[in-house]
Each structure stands twice: as C-alpha cells, then as structure tokens.
Write a protein that holds these residues in place. Structure first.
Motif, PDB file in Angstrom:
ATOM      1  N   VAL A 285      12.285 -25.971  21.636  1.00  0.00           N
ATOM      2  CA  VAL A 285      13.747 -26.028  21.716  1.00  0.00           C
ATOM      3  C   VAL A 285      14.358 -25.075  20.694  1.00  0.00           C
ATOM      4  O   VAL A 285      15.247 -24.281  21.000  1.00  0.00           O
ATOM      5  N   LEU A 286      13.858 -25.143  19.472  1.00  0.00           N
ATOM      6  CA  LEU A 286      14.388 -24.284  18.409  1.00  0.00           C
ATOM      7  C   LEU A 286      14.179 -22.809  18.721  1.00  0.00           C
ATOM      8  O   LEU A 286      15.096 -21.990  18.562  1.00  0.00           O
ATOM      9  N   SER A 287      12.985 -22.465  19.154  1.00  0.00           N
ATOM     10  CA  SER A 287      12.695 -21.050  19.427  1.00  0.00           C
ATOM     11  C   SER A 287      13.517 -20.539  20.602  1.00  0.00           C
ATOM     12  O   SER A 287      13.985 -19.392  20.589  1.00  0.00           O
TER      13      SER A 287
ATOM     14  N   GLY B 235      19.977 -16.941  22.199  1.00  0.00           N
ATOM     15  CA  GLY B 235      21.361 -16.918  21.744  1.00  0.00           C
ATOM     16  C   GLY B 235      22.204 -17.925  22.496  1.00  0.00           C
ATOM     17  O   GLY B 235      23.358 -17.651  22.869  1.00  0.00           O
ATOM     18  N   ALA B 236      21.640 -19.124  22.720  1.00  0.00           N
ATOM     19  CA  ALA B 236      22.323 -20.163  23.495  1.00  0.00           C
ATOM     20  C   ALA B 236      23.700 -20.462  22.925  1.00  0.00           C
ATOM     21  O   ALA B 236      23.871 -20.599  21.717  1.00  0.00           O
ATOM     22  N   THR B 237      24.675 -20.549  23.819  1.00  0.00           N
ATOM     23  CA  THR B 237      26.047 -20.860  23.411  1.00  0.00           C
ATOM     24  C   THR B 237      26.423 -22.305  23.714  1.00  0.00           C
ATOM     25  O   THR B 237      27.282 -22.875  23.058  1.00  0.00           O
TER      26      THR B 237
ATOM     27  N   TYR C 168      19.572 -34.099  19.104  1.00  0.00           N
ATOM     28  CA  TYR C 168      20.248 -33.476  17.961  1.00  0.00           C
ATOM     29  C   TYR C 168      19.669 -34.001  16.642  1.00  0.00           C
ATOM     30  O   TYR C 168      19.490 -33.254  15.677  1.00  0.00           O
ATOM     31  N   ASN C 169      19.360 -35.286  16.615  1.00  0.00           N
ATOM     32  CA  ASN C 169      18.790 -35.881  15.413  1.00  0.00           C
ATOM     33  C   ASN C 169      17.420 -35.302  15.107  1.00  0.00           C
ATOM     34  O   ASN C 169      17.064 -35.064  13.946  1.00  0.00           O
ATOM     35  N   ALA C 170      16.633 -35.059  16.153  1.00  0.00           N
ATOM     36  CA  ALA C 170      15.303 -34.478  15.968  1.00  0.00           C
ATOM     37  C   ALA C 170      15.400 -33.073  15.392  1.00  0.00           C
ATOM     38  O   ALA C 170      14.608 -32.682  14.525  1.00  0.00           O
ATOM     39  N   ILE C 171      16.370 -32.302  15.864  1.00  0.00           N
ATOM     40  CA  ILE C 171      16.573 -30.952  15.328  1.00  0.00           C
ATOM     41  C   ILE C 171      17.010 -31.024  13.872  1.00  0.00           C
ATOM     42  O   ILE C 171      16.533 -30.261  13.020  1.00  0.00           O
ATOM     43  N   ASN C 172      17.905 -31.949  13.566  1.00  0.00           N
ATOM     44  CA  ASN C 172      18.378 -32.105  12.187  1.00  0.00           C
ATOM     45  C   ASN C 172      17.233 -32.339  11.209  1.00  0.00           C
ATOM     46  O   ASN C 172      17.277 -31.887  10.061  1.00  0.00           O
ATOM     47  N   ASN C 173      16.203 -33.040  11.677  1.00  0.00           N
ATOM     48  CA  ASN C 173      15.152 -33.492  10.769  1.00  0.00           C
ATOM     49  C   ASN C 173      13.817 -32.771  10.956  1.00  0.00           C
ATOM     50  O   ASN C 173      12.824 -33.155  10.343  1.00  0.00           O
ATOM     51  N   HIS C 174      13.791 -31.729  11.778  1.00  0.00           N
ATOM     52  CA  HIS C 174      12.526 -31.030  12.002  1.00  0.00           C
ATOM     53  C   HIS C 174      12.281 -30.023  10.878  1.00  0.00           C
ATOM     54  O   HIS C 174      13.186 -29.286  10.481  1.00  0.00           O
TER      55      HIS C 174
ATOM     56  N   PRO D 193      15.138 -24.949   9.559  1.00  0.00           N
ATOM     57  CA  PRO D 193      15.734 -23.918   8.680  1.00  0.00           C
ATOM     58  C   PRO D 193      15.273 -22.502   8.983  1.00  0.00           C
ATOM     59  O   PRO D 193      15.961 -21.538   8.625  1.00  0.00           O
ATOM     60  N   ALA D 194      14.137 -22.347   9.649  1.00  0.00           N
ATOM     61  CA  ALA D 194      13.612 -21.015   9.937  1.00  0.00           C
ATOM     62  C   ALA D 194      14.209 -20.406  11.204  1.00  0.00           C
ATOM     63  O   ALA D 194      13.863 -19.273  11.562  1.00  0.00           O
ATOM     64  N   HIS D 195      15.085 -21.131  11.881  1.00  0.00           N
ATOM     65  CA  HIS D 195      15.651 -20.647  13.138  1.00  0.00           C
ATOM     66  C   HIS D 195      17.163 -20.493  13.029  1.00  0.00           C
ATOM     67  O   HIS D 195      17.849 -21.324  12.423  1.00  0.00           O
ATOM     68  N   ASP D 196      17.654 -19.445  13.639  1.00  0.00           N
ATOM     69  CA  ASP D 196      19.094 -19.167  13.659  1.00  0.00           C
ATOM     70  C   ASP D 196      19.713 -19.890  14.856  1.00  0.00           C
ATOM     71  O   ASP D 196      19.472 -19.528  16.011  1.00  0.00           O
ATOM     72  N   LEU D 197      20.500 -20.913  14.564  1.00  0.00           N
ATOM     73  CA  LEU D 197      21.129 -21.710  15.613  1.00  0.00           C
ATOM     74  C   LEU D 197      22.638 -21.475  15.675  1.00  0.00           C
ATOM     75  O   LEU D 197      23.363 -22.220  16.334  1.00  0.00           O
ATOM     76  N   THR D 198      23.104 -20.447  15.019  1.00  0.00           N
ATOM     77  CA  THR D 198      24.546 -20.245  14.877  1.00  0.00           C
ATOM     78  C   THR D 198      25.222 -19.720  16.137  1.00  0.00           C
ATOM     79  O   THR D 198      26.447 -19.641  16.196  1.00  0.00           O
TER      80      THR D 198
END
Length: 571
Positions: free
Chosen positions: A293-295, A301-303, A312-318, A322-327
């Motif tokens: 999901v992160l990669s 560049g998902a919008t 969302y909670n899993a992403i918060n705590n994985h 921090p190594a992935h740009d989710l902006t």
C-alpha cells in the motif's frame, strides 16, 4: 431533491462552496460511466496493477468482450453472476461485462469459508461464478449443493505483464500455494474467453431501475441477505460522492484502491466514482500488505485514498511509513466503521495535511448517506452532513420526527436507497417505510442531529459488530460456537479494539462436566467463519444472563466486557 413539510434541511447551509444543494441523479446505468470515460479519455490509464497498465479504451473493449463471452456460454439477462475476486483488473472487467450482458452481479467475499459461500450461492440463485484459481477448492466443497452451472476461473498471473506472468506461477509452486484448474465442461478460463472474442455483445436493454447488484449484508441483525441495489442507486451514489468532492479533476486523479471492491464502499468510491471521473485506479489485491500500500501510494502519486479506519491506523503505525512520500494524497473518506480521532490526527500529520474525514453509510444505501466536509468544518466524532440528494431524520419509536439534540433512530431517504432484500419481503417491510411522501430506510442506529445539521451516532439499536469495516452479525458467530460439543449456550458481542474499531468477544457456558480451552474455541471458530468474524477473546460463565422470556442479554454482556477491558487497561 424532494421537499416535505417535515424537512428543514439545516445541513444545506453548511455545504462547501460548489456542493450542489439539489441533486438530479439522471437516467444512466453503470456501463454508461465506463463508456463515457472511454470516449473522452480513451488513452488515459484506467487500471494500474503490479506493473500492468490498462487504458480506458482497452478496459471498455475488454468489458464488451467479456459481455459477449458470457452471452456465448449461455448467460441470460437477469441471471445472477457471482464475482469472487480480489482487487485486480479481472474484477473490473467482470463487473462491467456482466452488467453489459444484462446480468445482476453478486459480490462474493474471497474470505468466505465453504458454508458461507454455499449460503450465498443458493440464496442468490447464481448460475455463474467467476473466481480466482486459489479459491476454486472451496467451491468444489459445495458445488453439488448450489445452482451454479458454469464457473469462470482466472489467476493473478493472467493480469501480469511479462515476465511476471511467467514467474508468478513458478513462485506460487515453490511456496505451495499454486492451484491448477483445468478448463473443460462447465469450467471456463477467463483468459481464454476473452482471447479472440470480438467486442460485440448482443444489445441488451438495461434499465436504470433494474437490479445491478446483490450486495449481501445482515442489515442490522440476522443472517446475510442480498440488498437489491439498482443501476440508478449505484450511479446516484457515485454521483453524490463526486458532487461532495468539489475539487476532483476528471482525467487527472489517481485513486489508490486498497479497500476491496467486493465491499460496497470500495465498489462505489474506489471503483465506480473513479470510473466516473476517469481516474487511474491503482489496484492493491491485499490491503493487509501495508508495505505494498505504501509503495503504491508513493509510486503512483495517489491523490485519492478511500479506506476504513483500520487501514489508516495500520499506515500510521507501520515502521516503513516514514520512508515513503505520502504527500500526494489530498482526500480520504473513511467509511464502514467509526474513525478514531487519534487515527485521523496522525494520518493528517504523516501525509502533510491530507483531508481524512469520517463518513457514514449502509449497504442498503449504496452505501454513502453522510460525510464531513472535505475542506469545511469537520466535527470530530460526527458522521457529518447528509450528502446531496439525501434527507435524514431522527425519529422516535412512534415514527415521529424529533427535535435537534434529541436521540432517536436515524432514518434516511434518497435516490441511493435499495429496492429491498432479495426474496425477503418481510425483512424489506421492516426497514423501508413510507413517510411524508418519501421512502425511508430505517438504519437501526441511534443518532442525534446537532446544530447546523451535523449528525452523530450515539449507539446501535441492534447488536451489529463492525470490525475493520466489516459487518459481523452475532448470530453467525453464535451458530458456529453452538456447534462445539462442549458449548451449552453462547453469545457474541463487540468490544472496543484500538486497531479494528471493534473485535468479537465470545461468552460461553459449557455443558455439565465439559471442559474446553479458549484456544480450542477459537480454533473451532476458524473452521466455520471468515477470519475477521473469529472471536479474539473468549469468556467462560456458568450461565448467560437472560430476560424473563429467556432472551440472552447481549447488551449487558457487551457492557460488562467493555468495563472489564477498561479495568484491565487501567491496572
């Protein structure tokens, strides 16, 4: 939007600029959404899947080919076609292709164990089943007892580019997960059906009020039953979501589709809405694979990133987050379960301010009825405002509207409300009600309307458990618990879970002289239930509390279990 004397609609004043106060659903059917995007954005990427890319022009032609193939093997208009696939290109092709052939799609969870699969195939009367090769052994266990006449089998490798399509089977064989299914007789290869098939199905008249989808749900109680969602229902709800998200740009958005399409929320927001706006749908077949999901978010560049709180909670705590740009993510509507405040805060922080807002809906409503504004006032803990075209009332037990601030049952009305439950008129009559010239869906949830037209769910009228965005019906769990030879009586209740929102807690009383461990009860449930329905904890009691007429007091058990959990956490 209909108007009645009972409706004041204070929420309209809270709509963001650009959100229409009136909503006209039109007369489209679902294939029209794909056809229009193919006509306007033929070369635009429609699907991205593990390195494979499909344009909208190609997707439309594949859907036409599949519709023609279904007709060729005998599928008739009105027949039910069950689709048991993860998020992959074949799902999208099968969904729209079946509709083009005039069939009704039956979303079938890949998580189903044989007993659950048998119930749905029998109840829906499905004569065609489309499934992944790895799910085929489960079907063979029930094949003799279901009405299925033809099975169409596909594999992940069928959608992969070279050389992944060659390497995938080799890897699966090494890991022992390969399932070879030989086509022949009533078993067809998805890939072979499409190969060489002209994109020219026989014309079929598809009506907006025709049933497009049977989406199985227990409603607020009982065994799973098929909500009949029409083309008009599903097109309207995709349009309502489109109207709510005012800054969507057709032909430019990228939607990360991790939430399963077999879930009605994933189908409407991640698939149908994306097709409506010609978005690039980045398919993730397994949402539990957070690394993927992160990669995929970073690479694509998902919008847009619709999901459920647990994701969302899993992403918060994985640890890899921090190594992935989710902006790149701009907007996320969280559905299917309550969104914890801390989950939303953390997600906004790690994405640099992505608008993660809580919404609300039901399978019977296609499913979205409410959501918080994307950029406007987002009231924490609130499900937000009714979306365009929706009416909502808080009603007392006599079916009379309550004033702002009073607690009652939430009723909703709009163009996205189901026709009814498949083959269950009595169940339908219990949840659809005529009032003030409109048809209303009784949600079974207790709610309050606050100042400004924001709604808040305060309690569940029934005992539905929602874990990780999935509805779990206590009776299903209890039926399996009661098949254990040591169990005398059992109840299943929901208890708070920081990750899943809720988890299943089983309370059992054993037969005299019987002995069994918690681990043995859990192992027994794994044989009869999908993983997300299996109890996470088991409590043993001499007997279960009951009413004077012998009804188990589930609410009391739930409250006691929650209190015990809080006490344990505090100690």
């Amino acid at each position: 939007m209909p108007t009645t004397g009972a409706m004041t609609r204070p929420w309209l004043e809270q709509y963001e600029k650009g959100v229409p106060r009136d909503f006209a659903p039109g007369n489209d059917v679902l294939p029209d959404l794909l056809r229009r995007s193919a006509e306007g954005y033929a070369d635009r990427t429609a699907l991205t899947f593990l390195g494979a890319v499909t344009s909208y022009g190609e997707l439309w032609e594949d859907a036409l080919r599949f519709a023609a193939a279904l007709q060729k093997i005998g599928v008739q208009p009105g027949e039910r076609v069950s689709v048991m696939l993860p998020n992959c290109p074949q799902f999208v092709v099968a969904f729209y292709g079946a509709l083009l052939a005039g069939a009704t799609v039956v979303n079938t969870s890949p998580l189903y164990v044989p007993g659950e699969l048998e119930h749905q195939l029998r109840d829906s009367g499905s004569e065609t089943l489309i499934l992944l090769d790895t799910f085929y052994p489960r079907y063979t266990q029930v094949a003799a007892r279901v009405p299925v006449q033809r099975v169409i089998v596909t594999g992940i490798q069928d959608a992969l580019p070279f050389p992944k399509n060659v390497l995938y089977p080799l890897k699966a064989r090494r890991e022992g997960s390969w399932v070879g299914v030989k086509a022949g007789g009533s078993v067809y290869s998805f890939k072979a059906l499409l190969k060489g098939q002209a994109p020219t199905p026989h014309p079929v008249t598809v009506h907006p009020d025709g049933v497009a989808l049977l989406q199985y749900t227990g409603g607020t109680t009982g065994v799973p039953k098929g909500a009949m969602l029409t083309h008009a229902n599903l097109v309207a709800n995709a349009g309502q979501a489109r109207a709510w998200m005012t800054d969507l740009q057709p032909g430019t958005e990228v939607c990360l589709a991790a939430i399963p399409f077999f879930h009605v929320y994933g189908m409407t927001v991640a698939m149908n809405l994306s097709v409506l706006i010609a978005a690039n749908i980045v398919l993730v077949p397994n949402a539990r694979d957070i690394k993927m999901v992160l990669s995929q978010i970073a690479e694509s560049g998902a919008t847009l990133f619709p999901g459920v709180p647990t994701l969302y909670n899993a992403i918060n705590n994985h640890p890899d987050t921090p190594a992935h740009d989710l902006t790149s993510i701009r907007a996320c509507i969280s559905g299917s379960a309550p969104l914890l405040l801390e989950t939303a805060r953390q997600f906004r922080q790690i994405t640099g301010g992505a608008n993660l807002v809580e919404g609300y809906g039901l399978t019977e409503a296609s499913p979205i009825t409410h959501t918080n504004p994307i950029a406007g006032e987002q009231r924490e803990g609130s499900i937000g405002l009714p979306v365009p075209g929706m009416d909502a009332l808080v009603m007392n037990e006599l079916g009379q509207p309550l004033a702002c601030g009073e607690v009652g049952e939430l009723w909703v009305s709009g163009p996205n409300i189901m026709r009814g439950y498949w083959g269950r008129p009595d169940e339908t009559a219990g949840v659809l009600r005529e009032y003030a010239g409109q048809t209303w869906l009784l949600t079974g949830d207790m709610a309050v309307m606050e100042e400004g037209g924001y709604f808040r769910i305060v309690d569940r009228k029934k005992d539905l458990i929602i874990a990780g965005g999935y509805n779990i019906y206590p009776r299903e769990v209890e039926e399996v618990l009661m098949t254990h030879p040591a169990v005398l009586e059992a109840a299943a209740v929901g208890v708070p879970d920081a990750y899943r929102g809720e988890s299943v807690h089983a309370v059992v009383a054993l037969k005299p002289g019987a002995s069994v461990t918690e681990a043995e009860i859990v192992a027994h449930c794994r044989n009869g239930l999908s993983p997300y329905k299996v109890p996470r904890s088991v409590e043993f009691r001499p007997e279960l509390p009951k009413t004077a007429v012998g009804k188990v007091l589930r609410r009391q058990l739930a409250e006691e279990a929650r209190a015990a959990g809080e006490q344990k956490a505090a100690s």
